[in-house]
Design an enzyme around this catalytic site. Structure first.
Site, PDB file in Angstrom:
ATOM      1  N   HIS A  99       0.834  -1.198   0.000  1.00  0.00           N
ATOM      2  CA  HIS A  99       0.000   0.000   0.000  1.00  0.00           C
ATOM      3  C   HIS A  99       0.866   1.244   0.000  1.00  0.00           C
ATOM      4  O   HIS A  99       1.928   1.279   0.620  1.00  0.00           O
ATOM      5  CB  HIS A  99      -0.974   0.020   1.188  1.00  0.00           C
ATOM      6  N   HIS A 101       0.824   5.133   1.087  1.00  0.00           N
ATOM      7  CA  HIS A 101       0.145   6.183   1.859  1.00  0.00           C
ATOM      8  C   HIS A 101       0.287   7.504   1.110  1.00  0.00           C
ATOM      9  O   HIS A 101       1.397   7.872   0.703  1.00  0.00           O
ATOM     10  CB  HIS A 101       0.811   6.390   3.229  1.00  0.00           C
TER      11      HIS A 101
END
Ligand code: AMP
Length: 113
Positions: A99, A101
């Site tokens: 992921h 951010h």
């Protein structure tokens, strides 16, 4: 146990999804560290950047370009934002699904500590 980000990608659990396409899904972080804190993940379960390989080049490119899309949707393209991808133990990666951010919406502290 199924990966929490896979569940969000598959719509099996709640998540405030901002965008989703063939490659990626972007949703709001449940515990925001900035006024705007979005996570961008590949739809496919990959544990981290370490799981990327040359055959994933389209996905890798889409992940990066999705940062711009998210910034535009959040209205932070002009004011700026920080992009972080924790990878492995030393970075304190908590969720083992790659992921990115995207953090913005207010001035941040200097440095990356
Ligand atoms: P990291 O430490 O880079 O693995 O960050 C994991 C991030 O996922 C943290 O910022 C969490 O707040 C966020 N997070 C964990 N569970 C959820 C969830 N169900 N929905 C949205 N964000 C989540």
């Amino acid at each position: 146990m199924e990966c929490i980000f896979c569940k969000i990608v598959d719509g099996k659990t709640e998540g405030e999804v901002l965008l989703q396409d063939k490659y990626v899904c972007a949703f709001r972080d449940i515990n925001p560290a900035a006024p705007s804190h979005i996570l961008i993940v590949p739809n496919e379960h990959l544990t981290s950047i370490e799981a990327l390989s040359p055959d994933k080049i389209k996905l890798a490119g889409r992940l990066l370009l999705a940062v711009k899309d998210v910034a535009r949707l959040e209205g932070i393209s002009q004011t700026g934002y920080r992009v972080i991808t924790n990878t492995g133990a030393d970075s304190h990666q908590e969720v083992q699904h790659l992921h990115i951010h995207v953090l913005g919406g207010a001035p941040m502290k200097h440095g990356l500590g």
